[in-house]
Structure formats: structure tokens, C-alpha cells
Design a protein around this motif. Sequence first.
Motif, PDB file in Angstrom:
ATOM      1  N   GLY A 117     -11.755 -24.748   1.931  1.00  0.00           N
ATOM      2  CA  GLY A 117     -10.566 -23.822   3.795  1.00  0.00           C
ATOM      3  C   GLY A 117     -10.501 -22.228   3.090  1.00  0.00           C
ATOM      4  N   ALA A 118      -8.911 -22.341   2.880  1.00  0.00           N
ATOM      5  CA  ALA A 118      -7.654 -21.706   3.446  1.00  0.00           C
ATOM      6  C   ALA A 118      -6.911 -21.906   1.973  1.00  0.00           C
ATOM      7  N   GLN A 119      -6.946 -23.619   1.648  1.00  0.00           N
ATOM      8  CA  GLN A 119      -6.763 -23.111   0.391  1.00  0.00           C
ATOM      9  C   GLN A 119      -7.547 -22.307  -0.713  1.00  0.00           C
ATOM     10  N   GLY A 120      -9.104 -22.366  -0.409  1.00  0.00           N
ATOM     11  CA  GLY A 120     -10.620 -21.977  -1.602  1.00  0.00           C
ATOM     12  C   GLY A 120     -10.193 -20.020  -1.496  1.00  0.00           C
ATOM     13  N   VAL A 121      -9.575 -19.978  -0.019  1.00  0.00           N
ATOM     14  CA  VAL A 121      -9.901 -18.338   0.855  1.00  0.00           C
ATOM     15  C   VAL A 121      -8.954 -17.519  -0.509  1.00  0.00           C
ATOM     16  N   GLY A 122      -6.991 -18.584  -0.712  1.00  0.00           N
ATOM     17  CA  GLY A 122      -5.483 -18.427  -1.019  1.00  0.00           C
ATOM     18  C   GLY A 122      -6.254 -18.336  -2.778  1.00  0.00           C
ATOM     19  N   ALA A 123      -6.101 -19.343  -3.193  1.00  0.00           N
ATOM     20  CA  ALA A 123      -7.516 -19.068  -4.410  1.00  0.00           C
ATOM     21  C   ALA A 123      -8.054 -18.213  -4.705  1.00  0.00           C
ATOM     22  N   ALA A 124      -9.160 -17.483  -4.266  1.00  0.00           N
ATOM     23  CA  ALA A 124     -10.375 -16.233  -4.256  1.00  0.00           C
ATOM     24  C   ALA A 124      -9.172 -14.946  -4.543  1.00  0.00           C
ATOM     25  N   THR A 125      -8.629 -14.958  -3.753  1.00  0.00           N
ATOM     26  CA  THR A 125      -7.390 -14.052  -3.115  1.00  0.00           C
ATOM     27  C   THR A 125      -6.960 -13.578  -5.089  1.00  0.00           C
ATOM     28  N   THR A 126      -5.899 -14.824  -4.955  1.00  0.00           N
ATOM     29  CA  THR A 126      -5.792 -14.739  -6.225  1.00  0.00           C
ATOM     30  C   THR A 126      -5.715 -14.633  -7.011  1.00  0.00           C
ATOM     31  N   ASN A 127      -7.403 -14.865  -7.259  1.00  0.00           N
ATOM     32  CA  ASN A 127      -7.815 -14.375  -7.952  1.00  0.00           C
ATOM     33  C   ASN A 127      -8.423 -13.790  -9.030  1.00  0.00           C
ATOM     34  N   ALA A 128      -8.431 -13.367  -7.951  1.00  0.00           N
ATOM     35  CA  ALA A 128      -8.998 -11.227  -7.452  1.00  0.00           C
ATOM     36  C   ALA A 128      -8.662 -10.478  -7.700  1.00  0.00           C
ATOM     37  N   VAL A 129      -7.354 -11.023  -7.933  1.00  0.00           N
ATOM     38  CA  VAL A 129      -6.137  -9.856  -8.500  1.00  0.00           C
ATOM     39  C   VAL A 129      -5.612  -9.972  -9.124  1.00  0.00           C
ATOM     40  N   VAL A 130      -5.683 -11.079  -9.969  1.00  0.00           N
ATOM     41  CA  VAL A 130      -5.519 -11.393 -11.253  1.00  0.00           C
ATOM     42  C   VAL A 130      -6.773 -10.827 -12.362  1.00  0.00           C
ATOM     43  N   SER A 131      -7.634 -11.257 -12.113  1.00  0.00           N
ATOM     44  CA  SER A 131      -8.671 -10.683 -12.928  1.00  0.00           C
ATOM     45  C   SER A 131      -8.843  -9.528 -13.017  1.00  0.00           C
ATOM     46  N   ALA A 132      -8.710  -8.662 -11.673  1.00  0.00           N
ATOM     47  CA  ALA A 132      -9.303  -7.337 -11.363  1.00  0.00           C
ATOM     48  C   ALA A 132      -7.819  -6.901 -12.471  1.00  0.00           C
ATOM     49  N   SER A 133      -6.205  -6.723 -12.722  1.00  0.00           N
ATOM     50  CA  SER A 133      -5.387  -6.048 -12.974  1.00  0.00           C
ATOM     51  C   SER A 133      -5.667  -6.416 -14.186  1.00  0.00           C
ATOM     52  N   VAL A 134      -6.255  -7.612 -14.803  1.00  0.00           N
ATOM     53  CA  VAL A 134      -6.862  -7.363 -16.136  1.00  0.00           C
ATOM     54  C   VAL A 134      -7.387  -6.412 -16.801  1.00  0.00           C
ATOM     55  N   LEU A 135      -8.255  -6.504 -16.141  1.00  0.00           N
ATOM     56  CA  LEU A 135      -9.626  -6.104 -16.146  1.00  0.00           C
ATOM     57  C   LEU A 135      -9.646  -4.658 -16.130  1.00  0.00           C
ATOM     58  N   ILE A 136      -8.555  -4.380 -15.593  1.00  0.00           N
ATOM     59  CA  ILE A 136      -8.008  -2.696 -15.293  1.00  0.00           C
ATOM     60  C   ILE A 136      -7.622  -2.597 -16.687  1.00  0.00           C
ATOM     61  N   LEU A 137      -6.164  -3.408 -17.049  1.00  0.00           N
ATOM     62  CA  LEU A 137      -6.005  -2.781 -17.810  1.00  0.00           C
ATOM     63  C   LEU A 137      -6.355  -2.656 -19.499  1.00  0.00           C
ATOM     64  N   SER A 138      -7.155  -3.942 -19.729  1.00  0.00           N
ATOM     65  CA  SER A 138      -8.522  -4.349 -20.361  1.00  0.00           C
ATOM     66  C   SER A 138      -8.988  -3.039 -20.856  1.00  0.00           C
ATOM     67  N   SER A 139      -9.805  -2.594 -20.021  1.00  0.00           N
ATOM     68  CA  SER A 139     -10.621  -1.659 -19.994  1.00  0.00           C
ATOM     69  C   SER A 139     -10.735  -0.256 -19.906  1.00  0.00           C
TER      70      SER A 139
END
Lengths: 259, 259
Positions: A224-246
Motif C-alpha cells: 500500500g502506502a509504504q510500497g508507494v513511498g519506497a517506490a518514490t524514494t527508489n525512483a529519485v535515488v536511482s535516477a540521481s545516481v544514474l544521472i551522475l554516473s552517465s
Amino acid sequence: MGFLAAVGRAFIAFLAGTGRIALFTGNSVMHCVRPPIYPRLIVRQMIEVGYYSLPVVGLTAVFTGMVLALQSYTGFSRFNAESVIANVVVLSITRELAPVLAGLMVAGRIGAAMAAEIGTMRVTEQIDALSTLSTNPFKYLVAPRLIAGLVTLPLCVLAADVIGVFGGYLVSVHKLGFNPAIYLKSTWDFLEALDVISGLVKAGVFGFLISLMGCYHGYNSKGGAQGVGAATTNAVVSASVLILSSNYLITEAFFSTVP
Amino acid sequence: MTEIDNKIEVRDLRKAFSGKVVLDGVDLDVPRGESLVVIGGSGTGKSVLIKNIIGIIHPDRGSIKVDGEEAVGMKARDREAVTAKFGMLFQGGALFDSLPVWENVAFGLMAGHGTSRVDGKEIAIEMLRQVGLAPAVAELSPSELSGGMQKRVGLARAIATKPEILFFDEPTTGLDPIMADIINDLILQCVRELGATALSITHDMISARKIADRVAMIHAGKIIWTGAISEIDHSGNPYVDQFINGRAEGPIQMEIGKP
């Protein structure tokens, strides 16, 4: 043995995750190019990604340009090299700071929003409902967002380039006493097409990655809400890491042979 | 009885999640033009069964035939043709909260049948009328509707494409008894008017008695009894007796208090 097993499990989990993302990416790209395409949804996402992100990207760019001029002056005045400040500002903004900072800001704003929206649709069965209504969720939800990210972030970065240089101009002319005409001429003379193009290519890649991570984590959210919250965090963190590495890889590809 | 008399045939359907067996060899026939209700307690695999049939979840093993055509392992394009026969009312409504009510109702028509927005809106208003909602509701957002109204809109969306097979996932859960009875009446009316085959899952026996021609009971991932609704009170099956009478004592042991 326990340590080796733990390392092995982590490595297998990493490979499995990479495989899942690769399959998701392949599937998404395929649906971006195969009809039906939803132009109305693409335009809506472009407005969301581009138009509504402009204020935050603009603010980031103007202050970055201002700080850059100020800091450069502090450093270069020690060597009587104040005249290169315009060059430093325009080069830093167009090549690096505008695409990277705009990418990170948009990752925080749009990547999170995409993950939250699609994640909520997942946990409330709206994505399942799409499937029962003759609509492929990849075509309807993922493809428009990927296209919008790919196309719109370069436009935002183009605006950020202008605004960032303007920020440097403001500080240089009004605070540091530079001649406006000389500053602008220096900026223009030093600027090369490749500087801007490399920044725009980076922005296109970053826009794609931000949308991809937002969609991937939202689409695969559970609970539920917890899963959506985790998805949001993971999206921002993974996108940021990918931006910096790429960013490093693209810079290497563009400028490893060019001074 | 020939095979074609069954609209849906499920054979030896198995599905496990992370080693936990949910469906353990389900065999189920849904006769053409009849309304079959699958009853069973929470966590017995009802939702997983219906999602396997619709194609949202892929089974580990087994066969699902729709109109005699094997749906398991079907190519995506063929699957779309099968899915076009389906209409589904989801437990929580699963309405798209980014779209107004009328676009929700006409979604399947506009996305899958090429209906224009003008015609889609007209049809949506007619569908809303059929489920007892005023045209003014068409412009509202799903979040502005009560639970009962959301179920009605979900029903209107499910029947808008005139599907051959209707699926109802816990259609009365979360509704007061009067609204639940109204929804049951609407389901009956819609199924009869369309001449559709219906497969519902519920643990609400009042609803089951009202909308079912036949009943199947699922327990521990298996269908343990099937029969006409008129036979359910004399099934001779202790599991069915315990369930329909809502007794805590009996062969069905709930997992309460276990770590």
C-alpha cells in the motif's frame, strides 16, 4: 562460507535487478515506437515535465550562474585572470551544471511524481483495469512519459543555459564591475556549438533515465502506502545516481579527445 | 455436454508466490450464459484465480480455455482479442482518478474500439443512466463519488464495451446492505441485458445467493464443491456448510494468532 554466500546472493540479486530493468527498458522503448501512440498524453506529460519544471530549473540555474561568477572571481583575481570569468561561467553552465543540476531537480520533482502516480495506480488496481480495457499499460503510462522526458528536459536545459549565463552576467556586471558589452562578447566568442550540444545530449539521456526510473519503480511497487513511498524514494535515488554516473560517461565520450 | 458449452474452462491451474502455493490445481467450468460465483474465505486464492483467467497474472501450470481457445501462453496480439471479450468490476472500483467519470466509462470504447470522444461521452452518459446515475455525474472526478457510486461507475465501465464475459471481484465489499442489494440488482440486470457469462468472486453469501446460477467453493487453492445455487444449503460438504452458515467451528481453520 557465510560471507561468500552473502556476497553471492547480493551479486545475483544485482544481476536479477539489472535484468528486470533491461527488460522493462526494452519493452518500454518498443512501445514508444510501435503504434498506437497517444499524442494527447505525450503533450500532457511534456507540460508536466517541462513547463511546470521551468521555475525550479530557472531558479537553480540563475543562482548557480551567480555563485559561479562570484567564486571564480575570488579564485581568478589572485592570478589577475578575472577576464576569463565569462568563459568559465558559460563553459561550466552549458557543459555541466545546467544539465546535471536541472536533471537532479527534475528527478526530485518529476521522477518522484511519476513513481507515486504509477505506484498508486498499481496498488489500487488501475493498471490491471487498463489491461482489461484493451489498453497496454506500457503504451498508455510508460511510453508518453519516456518520450516527454527525452524531449522536454533538453528544452529546459536550453532555457537553463541562458538563465545561468544571465546569472553570471548579473553578478559580474552589477557586483564585480565588469563591462557588460565585453562580458557578453567574451561569453559569445568562447562558446562553441559542441558545449551546448553536449549539454543537450546529456539532458536527453537524463530525461529518459528520470522517466524510466519513475515508471519502473512505480510500475513494480507492491503493498500500500509504504510500497508507494519506497517506490518514490527508489525512483529519485536511482535516477540521481544514474544521472551522475552517465554524466561522466557522456563527458568522456564527448571530450576525451577534445580539449 | 460438449466442451464448447463452457465459456471458460480451467484445468489444473497452479500458482505459487515465493514458494507459497495459492492455487493448487484448480478445475473450474463456467457454462456459457450462466452466472458462476466462486465463494471462499480471505486468502483462499479467489482473486488470484480471477486474475489468472483475465491474464493479469500468469499461471505456473495449467490450462485456461476461453471459447475453447487456450489462453495460457497465448501471443500478446491474440491475448488482446481474448481480453476484448472481458469486462471487469474491480473490488475497489479501480477508476482512473486522473480522468472524469465519463472518460472512465468510455475508456474501453475510445481506446479499444476507436470511438470518438463526442460519441464516447454520449454512450458514457447512457451507461451511467443504466446504472442509475444522473448525467451530471459524468463531469465529476472519481474522488468526488461515494463508494456505492464508484461501484456503479465501475459497473458502467465494465458493460460499456458490451463484453461477452463479465468478472466481478467482491462487488459488494465495503457497501452498506441497501447499496449492496442495489449493486446486486444492477449486476443481474446488466448480465441479463447483455446475455453475458458472468464469473464473480465473493465471500458475501447474500450477494452470492442473489447473483449466482451456480456456485463453486474454493479452499486451500482447490475447488472443493460446485453446484447450483439451489443446492448449496444441502451440499453435504462440511466446508460449504461451515462457510455459508458463518460458523467458527468446523473443518475450515482460520490462521488466527499464529506467529
